[in-house]
Design a protein around this motif. Structure first.
Motif, PDB file in Angstrom:
ATOM      1  N   ASN A 144       0.904  -1.153   0.066  1.00 33.53           N
ATOM      2  CA  ASN A 144       0.062   0.042   0.090  1.00 33.53           C
ATOM      3  C   ASN A 144       0.819   1.438  -0.022  1.00 33.53           C
ATOM      4  N   GLY A 145       2.318   1.171  -0.376  1.00 32.63           N
ATOM      5  CA  GLY A 145       3.108   2.483  -0.784  1.00 32.63           C
ATOM      6  C   GLY A 145       3.195   3.137   0.778  1.00 32.63           C
ATOM      7  N   SER A 194      11.647   1.926  -1.576  1.00 31.56           N
ATOM      8  CA  SER A 194      11.862   0.372  -1.391  1.00 31.56           C
ATOM      9  C   SER A 194      10.803  -0.291  -2.135  1.00 31.56           C
ATOM     10  N   PHE A 228      -3.045   1.043   7.608  1.00 32.52           N
ATOM     11  CA  PHE A 228      -3.035   1.160   6.057  1.00 32.52           C
ATOM     12  C   PHE A 228      -1.901   0.523   5.394  1.00 32.52           C
ATOM     13  N   ILE A 243       5.611 -12.131  -2.212  1.00 25.70           N
ATOM     14  CA  ILE A 243       4.925 -12.942  -1.451  1.00 25.70           C
ATOM     15  C   ILE A 243       3.300 -12.812  -1.728  1.00 25.70           C
ATOM     16  N   MET A 258      12.598  -6.808   2.609  1.00 32.46           N
ATOM     17  CA  MET A 258      11.988  -5.898   1.671  1.00 32.46           C
ATOM     18  C   MET A 258      11.985  -6.152   0.357  1.00 32.46           C
ATOM     19  N   TYR A 295       8.181   4.601   3.509  1.00 34.90           N
ATOM     20  CA  TYR A 295       8.382   6.167   3.303  1.00 34.90           C
ATOM     21  C   TYR A 295       9.166   6.578   1.830  1.00 34.90           C
ATOM     22  N   ALA A 300      12.467   0.794   5.717  1.00 37.63           N
ATOM     23  CA  ALA A 300      10.979   0.807   5.378  1.00 37.63           C
ATOM     24  C   ALA A 300      10.980   2.425   5.658  1.00 37.63           C
ATOM     25  N   GLY A 347       1.812  -8.244   3.026  1.00 41.23           N
ATOM     26  CA  GLY A 347       3.013  -8.376   2.295  1.00 41.23           C
ATOM     27  C   GLY A 347       3.983  -7.297   2.912  1.00 41.23           C
TER      28      GLY A 347
HETATM   29  C1  FAD Z   1       2.008   6.878   9.455  1.00 42.63           C
HETATM   30  C2  FAD Z   1       3.104   5.483   9.428  1.00 42.63           C
HETATM   31  C3  FAD Z   1       3.479   4.775  10.604  1.00 42.63           C
HETATM   32  C4  FAD Z   1       4.294   3.759  10.733  1.00 42.63           C
HETATM   33  N1  FAD Z   1       4.667   3.173  11.961  1.00 42.63           N
HETATM   34  C5  FAD Z   1       5.453   2.096  11.627  1.00 42.63           C
HETATM   35  C6  FAD Z   1       5.862   1.412  12.836  1.00 42.63           C
HETATM   36  O1  FAD Z   1       5.342   1.615  13.937  1.00 42.63           O
HETATM   37  N2  FAD Z   1       6.727   0.296  12.783  1.00 42.63           N
HETATM   38  C7  FAD Z   1       7.220  -0.199  11.721  1.00 42.63           C
HETATM   39  O2  FAD Z   1       7.697  -0.999  11.598  1.00 42.63           O
HETATM   40  N3  FAD Z   1       6.743   0.364  10.493  1.00 42.63           N
HETATM   41  C8  FAD Z   1       5.906   1.664  10.556  1.00 42.63           C
HETATM   42  N4  FAD Z   1       5.577   2.321   9.418  1.00 42.63           N
HETATM   43  C9  FAD Z   1       6.247   1.693   7.999  1.00 42.63           C
HETATM   44  C10 FAD Z   1       5.240   0.480   7.472  1.00 42.63           C
HETATM   45  O3  FAD Z   1       4.764  -0.339   8.558  1.00 42.63           O
HETATM   46  C11 FAD Z   1       6.022  -0.166   6.509  1.00 42.63           C
HETATM   47  O4  FAD Z   1       6.792   0.563   5.560  1.00 42.63           O
HETATM   48  C12 FAD Z   1       5.244  -1.346   5.761  1.00 42.63           C
HETATM   49  O5  FAD Z   1       6.189  -2.087   5.168  1.00 42.63           O
HETATM   50  C13 FAD Z   1       4.496  -0.822   4.863  1.00 42.63           C
HETATM   51  O6  FAD Z   1       3.509  -1.814   4.052  1.00 42.63           O
HETATM   52  P1  FAD Z   1       2.863  -1.298   2.698  1.00 42.63           P
HETATM   53  O7  FAD Z   1       2.016  -2.698   2.510  1.00 42.63           O
HETATM   54  O8  FAD Z   1       2.455  -0.149   2.379  1.00 42.63           O
HETATM   55  O9  FAD Z   1       4.202  -1.921   1.762  1.00 42.63           O
HETATM   56  P2  FAD Z   1       5.054  -0.839   0.784  1.00 42.63           P
HETATM   57  O10 FAD Z   1       5.242   0.460   1.199  1.00 42.63           O
HETATM   58  O11 FAD Z   1       4.108  -0.997  -0.655  1.00 42.63           O
HETATM   59  O12 FAD Z   1       6.447  -1.786   0.571  1.00 42.63           O
HETATM   60  C14 FAD Z   1       7.256  -1.812   1.519  1.00 42.63           C
HETATM   61  C15 FAD Z   1       8.087  -3.069   1.272  1.00 42.63           C
HETATM   62  O13 FAD Z   1       7.435  -4.298   1.385  1.00 42.63           O
HETATM   63  C16 FAD Z   1       7.637  -5.129   0.213  1.00 42.63           C
HETATM   64  N5  FAD Z   1       6.337  -5.545  -0.373  1.00 42.63           N
HETATM   65  C17 FAD Z   1       5.126  -5.236  -0.304  1.00 42.63           C
HETATM   66  N6  FAD Z   1       4.088  -6.246  -0.574  1.00 42.63           N
HETATM   67  C18 FAD Z   1       5.068  -6.864  -0.735  1.00 42.63           C
HETATM   68  C19 FAD Z   1       4.629  -8.513  -1.172  1.00 42.63           C
HETATM   69  N7  FAD Z   1       3.520  -8.771  -1.408  1.00 42.63           N
HETATM   70  N8  FAD Z   1       5.851  -9.338  -1.547  1.00 42.63           N
HETATM   71  C20 FAD Z   1       7.166  -9.060  -1.278  1.00 42.63           C
HETATM   72  N9  FAD Z   1       7.379  -7.831  -0.809  1.00 42.63           N
HETATM   73  C21 FAD Z   1       6.448  -6.861  -0.381  1.00 42.63           C
HETATM   74  C22 FAD Z   1       8.070  -3.771  -0.974  1.00 42.63           C
HETATM   75  O14 FAD Z   1       8.830  -4.132  -1.928  1.00 42.63           O
HETATM   76  C23 FAD Z   1       8.872  -2.817  -0.175  1.00 42.63           C
HETATM   77  O15 FAD Z   1      10.104  -3.321   0.079  1.00 42.63           O
HETATM   78  C24 FAD Z   1       4.770   3.385   9.084  1.00 42.63           C
HETATM   79  C25 FAD Z   1       4.384   3.830   8.147  1.00 42.63           C
HETATM   80  C26 FAD Z   1       3.454   5.031   8.156  1.00 42.63           C
HETATM   81  C27 FAD Z   1       3.163   5.658   6.813  1.00 42.63           C
END
Ligand code: FAD
Length: 440
Positions: A39-40, A46, A102, A165, A159, A43, A397, A106
């Protein structure tokens, strides 16, 4: 399309495809170096590949649930928010959650996310029973602590660089209410904050908000917030009949980019002073609904626009326990002297649980946001040096700007990961803008 992470920096021209089936997905992987995107909410860069970003939004089905063990099997694109919506009313909550709901499953596995309970429960990967993943050769493999163990260990926290996944089995924790008993402790400075964390290791959740612009004896003054899942007897009388439900809330939304000048030393200083004073005059113990406790920022949709068009960077490092006080003092002093702090400066205590390539190590992790400009980018270079001097490391991340030499100095496991990826054909099949920048 122009693609970025939650910080909206850097913005990269990227080819994005959203496959609807495993066959479509495996075909895409053959088309050139790819990276999965959830879900991007990471930050930086990655989840961005200029040539082949694979958006997992259509892999969004929950497949099975075992009410005896709390095991949920779901596709990787399922949002944590949807898991909570479906399972909190039945008495289940995520075992580990980041500060936003959000995120996809994965993304949580790939970053091996941590919550406010790392000191006690470890990170998300500890609650993943197995993962199905499309590997470097395009085949789908199941991996776990007992099957394809190396693949599992590098995937949790890897990452997205071992493959895409597809689905996973995760364990939820049983809860009897949707409420949290919160206790706020006031810390006069960073030394005091560390003392409070160390004497609260039994608390299920702990996190501190730091007023990062204070100096001298007030350096690192903060509010340390502890939390426990509330028993039904503590739930407010009007909600006790349905303790797993909380009142619906209205969400605010930021419709446009704020101008760059809105966020400056003065506005942050004023906000911090008010926040600290307000917390001090409130009773230290409060009952808070789950959404306000775990996800206060989710109440403001699109809050990343507050930092303006140029975007922002979150800086997050961890300093090992034996260097924590000295390292944090130096970091906070550098931030205060640059007058560049953010509203959101957060400190957490990590426990001893470590994984192959995940970010946490036993110690303290500091996270804060900076708007992107020349001054803050220079400050972050200085923070890198301090972190390195204290044997710390950086959270991928959150990273969007770390230079390769800083990463390689901090990350002694990078070599082994690259070797593993090369051996499995994963380095040819998967890469992100971040992995290319960092030489991973
Ligand atoms: C407001 C806010 C608060 C946050 N607080 C925390 C916190 O307290 N602790 C913490 O640990 N993180 C925190 N984060 C970071 C967030 O939890 C991570 O970046 C998480 O990976 C985001 O998930 P996403 O689905 O949006 O993944 P994306 O941002 O889309 O991707 C993140 C990484 O995961 C990989 N990825 C995503 N989907 C898959 C898949 N299906 N297969 C293989 N790889 C995949 C991507 O390649 C990338 O490397 C926070 C982010 C925000 C915006």
């Amino acid at each position: 399309m122009k693609l970025s992470g939650w910080g909206r920096y850097p913005k990269i021209d990227a080819q994005v495809t959203a496959p609807r089936s495993t066959d479509e997905l495996t075909n895409l992987v053959q088309e050139g170096s790819a990276i999965a995107r959830g879900n991007g909410r990471a930050y930086g860069d990655s989840a961005v590949s200029a040539t082949n970003t694979i958006h997992m939004k259509h892999f969004n089905r929950m497949l099975a649930f075992d009410a005896d063990t709390g095991q949920l099997v779901a596709e990787a694109g399922v949002l944590l928010a949807d898991v909570i919506e479906a399972f909190l009313p039945r008495g289940w909550f995520p075992s580990v959650t980041p500060g936003t709901k959000f995120v996809t499953l994965g993304g949580m596995i790939a970053a091996d996310v941590h919550g406010k309970n790392h000191h006690k429960d470890g990170s998300f990967g500890a609650y993943v029973d197995w993962v199905d993943i499309v590997t470097g050769d395009g085949s789908v493999e199941r991996c776990s602590q007992t099957e394809n163990v190396e693949l599992f260990e590098w995937t949790v926290g890897g990452m997205g660089l071992t493959g895409v996944i597809l689905r996973a089995a995760i364990r939820l924790r049983p809860v009897t209410s949707a409420w949290i008993e919160q206790t706020t402790l006031v810390a006069d400075n960073i030394t005091h904050a560390i003392e409070l964390f160390e004497s609260s290791l039994d608390a299920t959740y702990s996190v501190a908000w730091i007023d990062c612009l204070q100096t001298g004896t007030d350096l690192g003054r903060s509010l340390v917030m502890l939390g426990e899942h509330a028993p039904v007897t503590s739930v407010p009388a009007q909600y006790r009949k349905q303790p797993l439900q909380t009142p619906a809330k209205r969400k605010l939304s930021i419709p446009v980019d704020f101008p760059g000048w809105v966020l400056n030393g003065l506005s942050v200083r004023a906000f911090n002073a008010f926040y600290y004073w307000n917390a001090k005059r409130k009773p230290p113990r409060q009952l808070v609904d789950w959404d306000s406790y775990f996800y206060p920022l989710d109440a403001i949709l699109g809050w990343n626009k507050i930092y303006g068009r140029r975007g922002f960077v979150q800086y997050q490092c961890v300093i090992p326990l034996n260097h924590a006080e000295d390292g944090l003092t130096e970091l906070l002093a550098a931030i205060a002297s640059a007058g560049a702090g953010s509203f959101l400066s957060v400190l957490k205590r990590f426990g001893a649980q470590e994984s192959r390539f995940s970010f946490p190590m036993e110690g303290y992790t500091l996270a804060l946001d900076f708007p992107v400009n020349t001054k803050t980018l220079a400050l972050m270079d200085e923070l890198d040096s301090i972190t390195l001097r204290h044997n710390g490391r950086f959270y991928l991340a959150k990273d969007s700007r770390m230079p390769r030499d800083v990463f390689l100095q901090s990350e002694h496991r990078a070599d082994d990961y690259s070797k593993y990826r090369r051996g499995e054909g994963a380095s040819a099949a998967y890469s992100s803008a971040q992995s290319e920048r960092l030489g991973l």
